[in-house]
Design an enzyme around this catalytic site. Structure first.
Site, mmCIF file in Angstrom:
data_model
loop_
_atom_site.group_PDB
_atom_site.id
_atom_site.type_symbol
_atom_site.label_atom_id
_atom_site.label_comp_id
_atom_site.label_asym_id
_atom_site.label_seq_id
_atom_site.Cartn_x
_atom_site.Cartn_y
_atom_site.Cartn_z
ATOM 1 N N GLU A 68 0.812 -1.211 0.000
ATOM 2 C CA GLU A 68 0.000 0.000 0.000
ATOM 3 C C GLU A 68 0.848 1.264 0.000
ATOM 4 O OE1 GLU A 68 -2.438 -3.336 1.756
ATOM 5 O OE2 GLU A 68 -0.416 -2.551 2.107
ATOM 6 N N PHE A 130 -11.926 -7.729 13.328
ATOM 7 C CA PHE A 130 -10.766 -8.132 12.524
ATOM 8 C C PHE A 130 -10.427 -7.043 11.503
ATOM 9 C CE2 PHE A 130 -9.083 -10.352 8.706
ATOM 10 C CZ PHE A 130 -7.872 -10.759 9.253
ATOM 11 N N GLN A 131 -9.181 -6.641 11.516
ATOM 12 C CA GLN A 131 -8.643 -5.603 10.627
ATOM 13 C C GLN A 131 -9.387 -4.272 10.759
ATOM 14 O OE1 GLN A 131 -8.198 -7.270 6.617
ATOM 15 N NE2 GLN A 131 -6.128 -7.916 7.152
ATOM 16 N N LYS A 180 -18.005 -1.388 4.971
ATOM 17 C CA LYS A 180 -18.330 -2.428 3.992
ATOM 18 C C LYS A 180 -19.822 -2.443 3.664
ATOM 19 C CE LYS A 180 -16.927 -7.112 2.768
ATOM 20 N NZ LYS A 180 -16.155 -8.310 3.188
ATOM 21 N N MET A 493 23.994 9.490 3.386
ATOM 22 C CA MET A 493 23.861 10.791 4.018
ATOM 23 C C MET A 493 24.133 10.708 5.516
ATOM 24 S SD MET A 493 23.439 13.960 3.566
ATOM 25 C CE MET A 493 22.636 14.281 2.004
#
Length: 578
Positions: A68, A130-131, A180, A493
């Protein structure tokens, strides 16, 4: 501007409606906003939208990234080279939280995004389902606006409002979280683009007195200097900027994010500002009598020690975001306006002028910097290959016409210094947040946004491994990005700072890297590796002129440092040449 409150919808006569699910409505809304490309990764909570997308692949080009974070950075790259709003999809929980780094990057670098996330069923909100993650709460500090949709009827209004907010005024990221059940339920869909929002005024009314006051300072100035920020690019004010500078004879210096607003070969362009910028514009900032900042926010990497920054100068600050005015540097004249509109007005009231002796002072600085740094850096005669010579060769071979996408680190500073940008909107980098791993996915997005242009991803060996999996996206979608790894087997760096300020205590910055050629081969992307200077020119020619994606790894000097350098906390006048 983030909000979790109920969406306010002005009562208007609705256009004709049709019965659709919330998921299909999302896609119809995107088409209404002229979206063509979406970057994303499916999952359970956003599955209904992906199911609807199955029937829209002839209208919407979805690019399946491998993470993602890759999706949001790709959307950033697309937005930066097109000026359009980038779009990405992610599922709930970890999918949504994986977007946060890119969203924060887009917020500080003023990149317009609409990020759409799936969420658990509305009756499960707050139950640790869940999630389930409170992505609205998590993203609130790093979005321009966010909103959670729990009813399908809200979808058209939320998306219309989101697109308007994302790409108006000072652009930024918007997140819309859709439960959902809102995706699954049917409703009577209609769409109307958002053109205004009560209490949101993205375009300030230009105060003509501020323009008059600014012109008065400019007309009297003996040593004016203009600082060019990304706001010029966002406002599409490049022509007005150059016309104004040419009329008033003002030298122009660019911030990191403002690079490519002015062609590097313009006679009034004097270089790049900041910690690793050019010698002249840094030291002359503390010698100018009028400092004109256009579409920039006086970031600490530009100003150095604020207590010693441009104290001798009258400061004119042209900036669309009122929150940036007087935040870091006090303005003598504040012009809170769109850069294009402000410059158009300034052109009318400033006098024609030239500042030849003042401009010569910058050219004298250029000669000093060339003799002490650039001559050897771009044409070494011994030792390992230098990043500087590689970037100078690429600049010459592409004539400054490529879109250059950079990651974060030494290579970023070298690329910014040694690539002579000739085309506008051709510099894509992570400026304010400094996000390692930005480059590879952002380059994919840039190539999708400007497929006819050469897009070059310049990456260090450290940052490359943070989003290396996006090679899979490049392979699957055959995105013709040219990937350059400048490999010094260090987090370069950080190592430079450890050398200069921590007695060479290289604490956890040396990398044992994998075989990048085998990895590239595994992803079906042609590659080559160069270790000798004698092989460099031919390798660059083959790499640049090849069809499709290709990776070139150049093994460079392990302990090469980037100079000039303004040490952290020092004045810009204290810039070091070595």
């Amino acid at each position: 501007m983030s909000s979790t409150s109920s969406l306010e919808v002005e009562k208007k006569k609705s256009p004709a409606s049709e019965r659709v699910t919330g998921s299909e409505a999302v896609l119809k809304c995107l088409l209404e906003e002229n979206v063509e490309v979406i970057f994303g990764y499916p999952g359970g909570a956003i599955m209904p939208i992906y199911d609807a997308l199955y029937s829209y692949t002839d209208k919407l080009n979805h690019i399946l990234t491998r993470h993602e974070q890759g999706a949001v950075h790709a959307a950033q790259g697309f937005a930066r080279v097109t000026g359009k709003t980038g779009v990405c999809f992610a599922t709930s929980g970890p999918g949504a939280t994986n977007l946060i780094t890119g969203i924060a990057d887009a917020q500080i670098d003023s990149t317009p995004l609409v990020c759409i996330t799936g969420q658990v069923f509305s009756h499960l909100l707050g139950t640790d389902a869940f999630q389930e993650t409170d992505v609205v709460g998590i993203s609130m500090p790093v979005t321009k606006w966010n909103y959670q949709v729990t009813r399908p009827e809200e979808i058209p209004y939320a998306i219309a409002k989101g697109f308007y907010i994302a790409n108006s005024g000072r652009p930024g990221p918007v997140l819309i979280d859709i439960t959902k059940d809102a995706q699954l339920k049917e409703f009577d869909y209609s769409y109307e683009k958002c053109e205004k929002i009560r209490s949101y005024h993205p375009y300030p009314i230009l105060d003509e007195k501020s323009i008059s006051d600014a012109a008065d300072l400019i007309n009297k100035a003996q040593k004016p200097l203009m600082l060019v920020g990304q706001g010029v690019l966002i406002a599409e004010a490049q022509k007005e900027l150059i016309a104004f500078a040419e009329k008033a004879g003002i030298p122009m210096a660019s911030t990191l994010m403002g690079l490519s607003a002015v062609p590097n070969n313009h006679p009034l362009y004097v270089g790049y500002l900041g910690m690793h910028g050019n010698y002249g514009p840094n030291v002359k900032t503390n010698e100018c009598d009028v400092l004109i900042a256009v579409g920039m926010r006086f970031d600490d990497r530009v100003t150095g020690n604020l207590d010693k920054y441009a104290k001798q100068a009258k400061v004119i600050h042209i900036e669309i975001d009122p929150a940036e005015i007087d935040k870091n540097v006090k303005a003598d004249v504040a012009v809170n306006a769109d850069a294009k509109e402000a410059l158009q007005s300034l052109i009318k009231v400033t006098k024609e002028n030239q500042h030849k002796s003042w401009l010569k002072e910058f050219r004298d600085c250029d000669e000093i910097e060339f003799e002490k740094i650039i001559k050897t850096a771009t044409n070494p005669t011994s030792g390992g290959i230098l990043m500087t010579e590689v970037m100078k060769k690429i600049s010459d071979k592409t004539k400054g016409k490529a879109i250059l996408v950079t990651d974060v680190g030494q290579h970023q500073m070298v690329a910014s210094r040694y690539y002579a940008f000739d085309d506008t909107k051709s510099n894509v980098t992570s400026g304010g947040l400094g996000t390692m791993g930005f480059c590879l996915p952002a380059a994919m997005g840039a190539k999708m946004g400007q497929p006819e242009k050469q897009v070059i991803a310049v990456i260090g060996d450290g940052g490359f491994q943070m989003t290396i999996q996006e090679l899979g996206t490049i392979f699957q979608s055959q995105i013709g990005v040219k990937i350059l790894i400048l490999n010094n087997n260090f987090l370069g760096m950080v190592r430079q700072w450890q050398e200069l300020f921590h007695d060479k205590r290289y604490s956890f910055t040396e990398l044992t890297n994998p075989n990048f050629q085998l990895i590239s081969q595994g992803y079906g992307i042609p590659s080559q590796k160069i270790e000798e200077r004698a092989d460099l020119d031919a390798a660059l020619d083959q790499w640049l002129n090849s069809d499709g994606p290709q990776l070139l790894e150049v093994v460079v000097e392990k302990e090469e440092n980037v100079f000039p350098m303004v040490p952290a906390g020092a004045s810009v006048s204290d810039i070091r040449l070595g």
